[in-house]
Design an enzyme around this catalytic site. Structure first.
Site, PDB file in Angstrom:
ATOM      1  N   ASP A 174       0.820  -1.212   0.000  1.00  0.00           N
ATOM      2  CA  ASP A 174       0.000   0.000   0.000  1.00  0.00           C
ATOM      3  C   ASP A 174       0.857   1.268   0.000  1.00  0.00           C
ATOM      4  O   ASP A 174       1.672   1.471   0.901  1.00  0.00           O
ATOM      5  CB  ASP A 174      -0.888   0.049   1.247  1.00  0.00           C
ATOM      6  CG  ASP A 174      -1.828  -1.139   1.363  1.00  0.00           C
ATOM      7  OD1 ASP A 174      -1.357  -2.273   1.209  1.00  0.00           O
ATOM      8  OD2 ASP A 174      -3.023  -0.931   1.628  1.00  0.00           O
ATOM      9  N   GLU A 200      -4.586   2.186  -3.086  1.00  0.00           N
ATOM     10  CA  GLU A 200      -5.817   2.681  -2.460  1.00  0.00           C
ATOM     11  C   GLU A 200      -5.596   3.786  -1.430  1.00  0.00           C
ATOM     12  O   GLU A 200      -6.540   4.446  -1.029  1.00  0.00           O
ATOM     13  CB  GLU A 200      -6.590   1.532  -1.813  1.00  0.00           C
ATOM     14  CG  GLU A 200      -5.991   0.989  -0.548  1.00  0.00           C
ATOM     15  CD  GLU A 200      -7.035   0.831   0.561  1.00  0.00           C
ATOM     16  OE1 GLU A 200      -8.237   0.896   0.288  1.00  0.00           O
ATOM     17  OE2 GLU A 200      -6.601   0.664   1.714  1.00  0.00           O
ATOM     18  N   ASN A 208     -10.375  -1.131   0.530  1.00  0.00           N
ATOM     19  CA  ASN A 208     -11.602  -0.604   1.121  1.00  0.00           C
ATOM     20  C   ASN A 208     -11.798   0.888   0.874  1.00  0.00           C
ATOM     21  O   ASN A 208     -12.916   1.407   0.990  1.00  0.00           O
ATOM     22  CB  ASN A 208     -11.636  -0.882   2.630  1.00  0.00           C
ATOM     23  CG  ASN A 208     -10.439  -0.325   3.369  1.00  0.00           C
ATOM     24  OD1 ASN A 208      -9.298  -0.690   3.081  1.00  0.00           O
ATOM     25  ND2 ASN A 208     -10.678   0.559   4.326  1.00  0.00           N
ATOM     26  N   HIS A 209     -10.727   1.603   0.480  1.00  0.00           N
ATOM     27  CA  HIS A 209     -10.857   3.034   0.165  1.00  0.00           C
ATOM     28  C   HIS A 209     -11.036   3.267  -1.338  1.00  0.00           C
ATOM     29  O   HIS A 209     -10.765   4.365  -1.829  1.00  0.00           O
ATOM     30  CB  HIS A 209      -9.625   3.797   0.661  1.00  0.00           C
ATOM     31  CG  HIS A 209      -9.502   3.848   2.151  1.00  0.00           C
ATOM     32  ND1 HIS A 209     -10.469   4.410   2.963  1.00  0.00           N
ATOM     33  CD2 HIS A 209      -8.525   3.397   2.987  1.00  0.00           C
ATOM     34  CE1 HIS A 209     -10.089   4.315   4.226  1.00  0.00           C
ATOM     35  NE2 HIS A 209      -8.925   3.689   4.272  1.00  0.00           N
ATOM     36  N   HIS A 246      -3.386  -4.225   3.244  1.00  0.00           N
ATOM     37  CA  HIS A 246      -4.315  -3.502   4.122  1.00  0.00           C
ATOM     38  C   HIS A 246      -3.751  -3.143   5.486  1.00  0.00           C
ATOM     39  O   HIS A 246      -3.989  -2.049   5.980  1.00  0.00           O
ATOM     40  CB  HIS A 246      -5.636  -4.270   4.310  1.00  0.00           C
ATOM     41  CG  HIS A 246      -6.632  -3.562   5.175  1.00  0.00           C
ATOM     42  ND1 HIS A 246      -7.083  -2.283   4.907  1.00  0.00           N
ATOM     43  CD2 HIS A 246      -7.265  -3.944   6.312  1.00  0.00           C
ATOM     44  CE1 HIS A 246      -7.967  -1.923   5.831  1.00  0.00           C
ATOM     45  NE2 HIS A 246      -8.082  -2.898   6.704  1.00  0.00           N
ATOM     46  N   HIS A 259      -0.615  -2.687   6.439  1.00  0.00           N
ATOM     47  CA  HIS A 259       0.534  -1.786   6.331  1.00  0.00           C
ATOM     48  C   HIS A 259       1.760  -2.241   7.128  1.00  0.00           C
ATOM     49  O   HIS A 259       2.692  -1.464   7.314  1.00  0.00           O
ATOM     50  CB  HIS A 259       0.159  -0.355   6.763  1.00  0.00           C
ATOM     51  CG  HIS A 259      -0.826   0.307   5.872  1.00  0.00           C
ATOM     52  ND1 HIS A 259      -1.060   1.678   5.896  1.00  0.00           N
ATOM     53  CD2 HIS A 259      -1.675  -0.191   4.942  1.00  0.00           C
ATOM     54  CE1 HIS A 259      -2.002   1.993   5.021  1.00  0.00           C
ATOM     55  NE2 HIS A 259      -2.387   0.864   4.427  1.00  0.00           N
TER      56      HIS A 259
END
Length: 264
Positions: free
Chosen positions: A8, A39, A67-68, A174, A176
């Site tokens: 990410d 994301e 999710n973003h 997700h 991180h």
């Protein structure tokens, strides 16, 4: 065939980390195809069109989300024309774009699928296992990489085992934080619970420390997460090496690079 999967990318510092390290890593590991999770690239939430172009122009071949995915409303205006973007497959509502795409590299078909996990999720999604089985049943790709964007490591690993050897890799995103469990499962599938992130090293998951402490530890409901404009940066990724003849998983190599900012 060597495939790079970048964790990410979080905000400005994450973009700097990518810019500083991507070309070097691609050259060192002779990367044929590069995937990155985008994301969080635009101020930590979503991906605007400028940052989509930034990723493509700097050597990313496929961009997954999470999710973003919808935090930047403008994404709806360009996602159908963004051939490199793969948004979550198992959304409950109709949404533009595609959740699984096939890319051809040197005659080899590489499928990339983006899935959201269901454990501890704050919003409802379609069952990720049932949705991916539909894709697998009709898949004719040579290599299939899944970005499983989820909270729980247990869900991620159970999911990978449930698929047996029907895919090539299940790589988690997700949380991180790069996990120390990169392996080739006994089913012959590359697996890693979380590849990590590109972002601020002196942070909490990429966010400025005090803003997270205020919100999470001191329960200050008025506090908001913030991102640093400048910091030491972390570049997390993983290299997936496939046998050139059989295209079976051969070696998985986690990458974690800390770049100290230049002191003025």
């Amino acid at each position: 065939m060597n495939i790079l999967f970048v964790g990410d990318i979080v905000g400005k510092v994450g973009r700097k980390a990518l810019l500083k390290n991507l070309s070097f890593v691609k050259e060192k590991f002779e990367i044929d195809f590069a995937i990155a999770n985008g994301e969080n690239i635009s101020n930590g939430r979503g991906m605007n069109e400028n940052h989509y172009n930034f990723l493509v122009q700097n050597g990313v071949n496929c961009i997954t989300l999470g999710n973003h995915y919808n935090d930047r409303d403008e994404i709806k205006s360009y996602i159908n024309f963004a051939d490199e973007v793969v948004r979550p497959l198992n959304l409950k509502d109709e949404y533009p774009g595609e959740g699984s795409k096939v890319f051809e590299v040197n005659g080899i078909k590489i499928r990339v699928t983006n899935l959201l996990g269901s454990a501890f999720s704050k919003f409802e999604v379609k069952d990720p296992y049932q949705e991916i089985i539909k894709i697998i049943s009709e898949d004719v790709s040579d290599i299939h990489i899944i970005d499983f964007h989820a909270e729980a490591t247990g869900e991620k690993k159970a999911f990978a085992y449930a698929l047996k050897d029907t895919v090539s890799a299940v790589i988690g995103t997700h949380t991180h934080v790069q996990t120390n469990d990169a392996q080739i499962l006994n089913t012959g599938v590359f697996y890693m619970s979380d590849v990590g992130m590109c972002g601020s090293y002196n942070s909490v998951l990429g966010d400025e420390i005090n803003s997270v402490v205020e919100r999470v530890i001191l329960h200050n409901d008025k506090a908001r997460f913030k991102l640093l404009e400048d910091d030491d940066s972390l570049f997390n990724a993983v290299v997936l090496k496939f046998d050139d003849i059989t295209l079976r998983p051969q070696e998985i190599v986690p990458i974690s690079i800390l770049n100290r900012k230049v002191q003025e």
